[in-house]
Write a protein that holds these residues in place. Structure first.
Motif, mmCIF file in Angstrom:
data_model
loop_
_atom_site.group_PDB
_atom_site.id
_atom_site.type_symbol
_atom_site.label_atom_id
_atom_site.label_comp_id
_atom_site.label_asym_id
_atom_site.label_seq_id
_atom_site.Cartn_x
_atom_site.Cartn_y
_atom_site.Cartn_z
ATOM 1 N N LEU A 234 -8.641 -12.583 -3.059
ATOM 2 C CA LEU A 234 -7.918 -11.331 -3.297
ATOM 3 C C LEU A 234 -7.703 -11.120 -4.793
ATOM 4 O O LEU A 234 -7.901 -10.002 -5.315
ATOM 5 N N ALA A 235 -7.322 -12.178 -5.491
ATOM 6 C CA ALA A 235 -7.100 -12.066 -6.935
ATOM 7 C C ALA A 235 -8.379 -11.660 -7.660
ATOM 8 O O ALA A 235 -8.363 -10.779 -8.534
ATOM 9 N N SER A 236 -9.504 -12.291 -7.287
ATOM 10 C CA SER A 236 -10.784 -11.969 -7.926
ATOM 11 C C SER A 236 -11.196 -10.529 -7.647
ATOM 12 O O SER A 236 -11.713 -9.831 -8.533
ATOM 13 N N ALA A 240 -11.543 -7.651 -10.492
ATOM 14 C CA ALA A 240 -12.828 -6.985 -10.711
ATOM 15 C C ALA A 240 -12.666 -5.472 -10.815
ATOM 16 O O ALA A 240 -13.508 -4.788 -11.413
ATOM 17 N N HIS A 241 -11.583 -4.934 -10.241
ATOM 18 C CA HIS A 241 -11.298 -3.497 -10.331
ATOM 19 C C HIS A 241 -10.219 -3.206 -11.379
ATOM 20 O O HIS A 241 -9.567 -2.147 -11.338
ATOM 21 N N ASN A 242 -10.033 -4.172 -12.309
ATOM 22 C CA ASN A 242 -9.063 -3.999 -13.405
ATOM 23 C C ASN A 242 -7.644 -3.757 -12.888
ATOM 24 O O ASN A 242 -6.903 -2.920 -13.425
ATOM 25 N N LEU A 243 -7.283 -4.468 -11.842
ATOM 26 C CA LEU A 243 -5.942 -4.347 -11.272
ATOM 27 C C LEU A 243 -5.230 -5.703 -11.361
ATOM 28 O O LEU A 243 -4.750 -6.253 -10.357
ATOM 29 N N GLY A 244 -5.197 -6.249 -12.567
ATOM 30 C CA GLY A 244 -4.636 -7.574 -12.769
ATOM 31 C C GLY A 244 -3.173 -7.680 -12.388
ATOM 32 O O GLY A 244 -2.742 -8.662 -11.786
ATOM 33 N N LEU A 250 0.507 -9.651 -5.730
ATOM 34 C CA LEU A 250 0.144 -10.063 -4.370
ATOM 35 C C LEU A 250 -0.032 -11.569 -4.244
ATOM 36 O O LEU A 250 0.309 -12.162 -3.218
ATOM 37 N N VAL A 251 -0.551 -12.194 -5.277
ATOM 38 C CA VAL A 251 -0.946 -13.602 -5.184
ATOM 39 C C VAL A 251 0.203 -14.554 -5.498
ATOM 40 O O VAL A 251 0.384 -15.574 -4.823
ATOM 41 N N LYS A 252 0.999 -14.229 -6.496
ATOM 42 C CA LYS A 252 2.013 -15.173 -6.960
ATOM 43 C C LYS A 252 2.990 -15.601 -5.866
ATOM 44 O O LYS A 252 3.254 -16.814 -5.710
ATOM 45 N N PRO A 253 3.563 -14.682 -5.084
ATOM 46 C CA PRO A 253 4.512 -15.133 -4.048
ATOM 47 C C PRO A 253 3.880 -16.079 -3.032
ATOM 48 O O PRO A 253 4.514 -17.041 -2.595
ATOM 49 N N VAL A 254 2.632 -15.827 -2.674
ATOM 50 C CA VAL A 254 1.946 -16.681 -1.697
ATOM 51 C C VAL A 254 1.677 -18.055 -2.298
ATOM 52 O O VAL A 254 1.875 -19.089 -1.646
ATOM 53 N N VAL A 255 1.240 -18.085 -3.555
ATOM 54 C CA VAL A 255 0.966 -19.368 -4.212
ATOM 55 C C VAL A 255 2.249 -20.182 -4.349
ATOM 56 O O VAL A 255 2.261 -21.394 -4.081
ATOM 57 N N ALA A 283 -5.592 -15.378 -17.721
ATOM 58 C CA ALA A 283 -4.962 -16.433 -18.528
ATOM 59 C C ALA A 283 -3.489 -16.128 -18.808
ATOM 60 O O ALA A 283 -2.631 -17.012 -18.747
ATOM 61 N N GLU A 284 -3.193 -14.876 -19.101
ATOM 62 C CA GLU A 284 -1.809 -14.526 -19.448
ATOM 63 C C GLU A 284 -0.868 -14.760 -18.268
ATOM 64 O O GLU A 284 0.215 -15.331 -18.415
ATOM 65 N N ALA A 285 -1.302 -14.335 -17.075
ATOM 66 C CA ALA A 285 -0.460 -14.508 -15.894
ATOM 67 C C ALA A 285 -0.357 -15.976 -15.490
ATOM 68 O O ALA A 285 0.653 -16.399 -14.911
ATOM 69 N N THR A 286 -1.382 -16.764 -15.819
ATOM 70 C CA THR A 286 -1.367 -18.184 -15.461
ATOM 71 C C THR A 286 -0.244 -18.927 -16.172
ATOM 72 O O THR A 286 0.272 -19.932 -15.662
ATOM 73 N N GLN A 287 0.148 -18.437 -17.348
ATOM 74 C CA GLN A 287 1.230 -19.093 -18.084
ATOM 75 C C GLN A 287 2.489 -19.212 -17.230
ATOM 76 O O GLN A 287 3.233 -20.203 -17.330
#
Length: 588
Positions: A234-236, A240-244, A250-255, A283-287
């Protein structure tokens, strides 16, 4: 196998022994017959395949044992051209649909693979009318096996369906994701990662947003651990549609939820897919998720720590160096002494990849001590993993700072009682040699390389010859003439005939890398001497080795020096010696 003789009329086909073996009482006979179905169908032609063979398979084989049905599903995947093309494919799809409803997982999987292979070859009209309809029927079944089989076929169906069909397929897949049977939900969740890349983010949000969150909270951990891979997909897709930002939302709460899940298998999946997730959110969100990764490195389960340890360099590449030093390196220092050797082994395989990220000064200051501690580990696999990735470090800081500890570690591994460890060390010697000068290598590791030639294990002796061949390519012919050949001559005089066989292997493999002068002055005399060995295996090996030298020898040398020796061998009392000598004389 001989292909069966085919009759000219239907009765001939039904009387054919191959055809009759399909109904034989012996399960092994039926299994062997089914494996030859495609060949038989090709022999009898499309019309008789449709009229006789397929009805027989429908009447008899569908209720057969799983050992018969699994190869049947594989063979049916080859039937598209054998029934006359897609206009006659419906009976084949019918059979595969029945097999896809089997309670045996292996039969279903092979049926699904064959359906997917056939579907890829159908035209758009036939694909939608036959293949997509089949997928819908499977998904709408009341029993769970066909629903499970339908899930991996949805990606094929959505890829080529019209918008109208997609409107029918997508709600149906949502139902599968919410099915009351955990096995169906697991299959549906598992294949979401193949479906999301085919859809626009708006479509994903419309149909799958609620289902995605429900699956992440599923009571079955076998479903929850799959959702981690779905989150990465889902993140990828959104990135890919520039919706970072939406991807992170969507991904962070599940992770976060999965990283703290009570089931270690779910946490393991987060660790295994952390780099994919990080790349998907950027990379920025990974911080903001570094602390999650740090917790995985400290997890109470060794399996989770092992998975996370193998992802350290991948995660660190997305972070600034200071963040890695402050957050991740303290964990790495602790993992060096982890109680689990699997954790330390995974760490050793990955941690050296940090060197290019840190650079010369950073590696020397922060990583060198970690590398050296792993080189001194009690477990051979850990030290071996360090040595296998050593080039990543030496490219950055050179070998000088490591050589003091590296050479003893290599020597200890080279003498390990497990021959597979010794074999692995041999394979890493040539890359290491490229970073050393010839004098240093000869002094520190030369005796080690020559010692392998006398190893008790055949695979080690063969690998040692390959190693000397590679070292000759690295250091040049002078290294071979001055250092290797004297040892080979000594080896040819050993009483153990296996050592002399190793000399013959050396002659065959290393000679092409030497000049004609070295060949005539050193290699040829050695081969001629072994041709008079008291052991027959050595004599016929010498004949074979001499034959490999022919392209490099002058005509005069071959006729005046080699031919008399081969003629002597051709009159040898041993039949095998005469055989190899005759072959060499013929080649001469």
């Amino acid at each position: 196998k001989k292909k069966p003789q085919v009759g000219s009329v239907l009765s001939d086909i039904m009387d054919n022994p191959f055809y009759q073996s399909l109904t034989n009482e012996d399960i092994q006979v039926r299994t062997d017959a089914v494996k030859g179905l495609a060949d038989f169908a090709e022999q009898i032609g499309p019309q008789r395949t449709l009229d006789v063979l397929l009805p027989t398979l429908s009447d008899i084989c569908i209720d057969d044992e799983d050992e018969v049905l699994a190869p049947l599903a594989v063979e049916l995947g080859k039937f598209l051209p054998l029934v006359g093309g897609e206009t006659h494919i419906q009976p084949v799809l019918y059979l595969l649909e029945g097999l896809a409803k089997s309670e045996e997982t292996s039969v279903c999987q092979k049926a699904v693979a064959s359906l997917s292979a056939i579907g890829a070859q159908l035209s758009e009209g036939v694909f939608e009318s036959h293949f997509v309809s089949l997928v819908i029927r499977l998904a709408e079944s009341e029993w769970f096996p066909p629903k499970v089989s339908a899930c991996p076929l949805f990606a094929d169906a959505l890829k080529r369906s019209s918008d109208a069909k997609k409107e029918q397929l997508l709600p149906l897949y949502v139902q599968l994701c919410q099915d009351e049977t955990p096995m169906v939900r697991r299959a549906a969740a598992s294949n979401l990662k193949n479906i999301f890349p085919l859809l626009h983010p708006d479509v994903i949000l419309k149909y799958f947003l609620d289902v995605y969150h429900l699956l992440a909270k599923d009571p079955q951990d076998s479903v929850r651990f799959i959702i981690v891979e779905v989150a990465a997909s889902l993140a990828s897709t959104f990135r890919a549609h520039n919706l970072g930002e939406k991807s992170l939302e969507l991904v962070k709460p599940v992770v976060l939820a999965c990283a703290e899940d009570r089931s270690w298998r779910v946490r393991y999946m987060v660790a295994s897919n952390f780099v994919l997730i990080a790349n998907g959110i950027g990379a920025e969100a990974t911080q903001s998720l570094v602390y999650v990764f740090v917790n995985l490195l400290k997890d109470s389960e060794a399996e989770v720590r092992t998975a996370a340890s193998g992802k350290i360099s991948g995660v660190s590449a997305l972070l600034d160096t200071q963040k890695v030093i402050s957050s991740i390196l303290p964990c790495v220092a602790g993992l060096v002494n982890d109680d689990s050797q699997q954790v330390r082994s995974a760490l050793a395989s990955d941690v050296l990849l940090l060197a290019p990220i840190f650079g010369n000064e950073g590696t020397s200051q922060h990583l060198l001590n970690i590398f050296l501690r792993l080189l001194r580990d009690d477990v051979p696999d850990v030290r071996l993993n360090i040595i296998s990735k050593l080039d990543q470090v030496t490219k950055v800081i050179g070998l000088d700072k490591l050589s003091e500890h590296l050479i003893p570690a290599i020597i200890e591994l080279a003498e390990d009682r497990q021959w597979r460890i010794r074999l692995s060390v041999i394979r890493y010697i040539p890359p290491l040699a490229k970073q050393l000068n010839v004098d240093f290598f000869t002094e520190k590791l030369g005796d080690l390389c020559f010692g392998w030639l006398e190893d008790s294990v055949s695979s080690i002796r063969k690998a040692s010859v390959e190693n000397l061949k590679d070292l000759t390519a690295v250091f040049g012919e002078a290294f071979a003439v001055n250092n290797v050949l004297p040892k080979i001559v000594e080896l040819s005089k050993k009483t153990n005939y296996l050592h002399r066989m190793t000399v013959l292997l050396f002659i065959s493999q290393v000679s092409p890398a030497l000049s004609e002068a070295a060949l005539n002055n050193h290699i040829l005399p050695l081969a001629l001497t072994l041709a008079s060995d008291p052991v027959a295996n050595i004599r016929f090996g010498a004949a074979s080795a001499l034959e490999t030298l022919f392209p490099r020898l002058s005509a005069e040398t071959k006729q005046k020096v080699v031919r008399p020796v081969l003629q002597t061998l051709n009159a040898d009392k041993d039949i095998d010696v005469r055989l190899y000598a005759a072959q060499a004389l013929k080649a001469l």
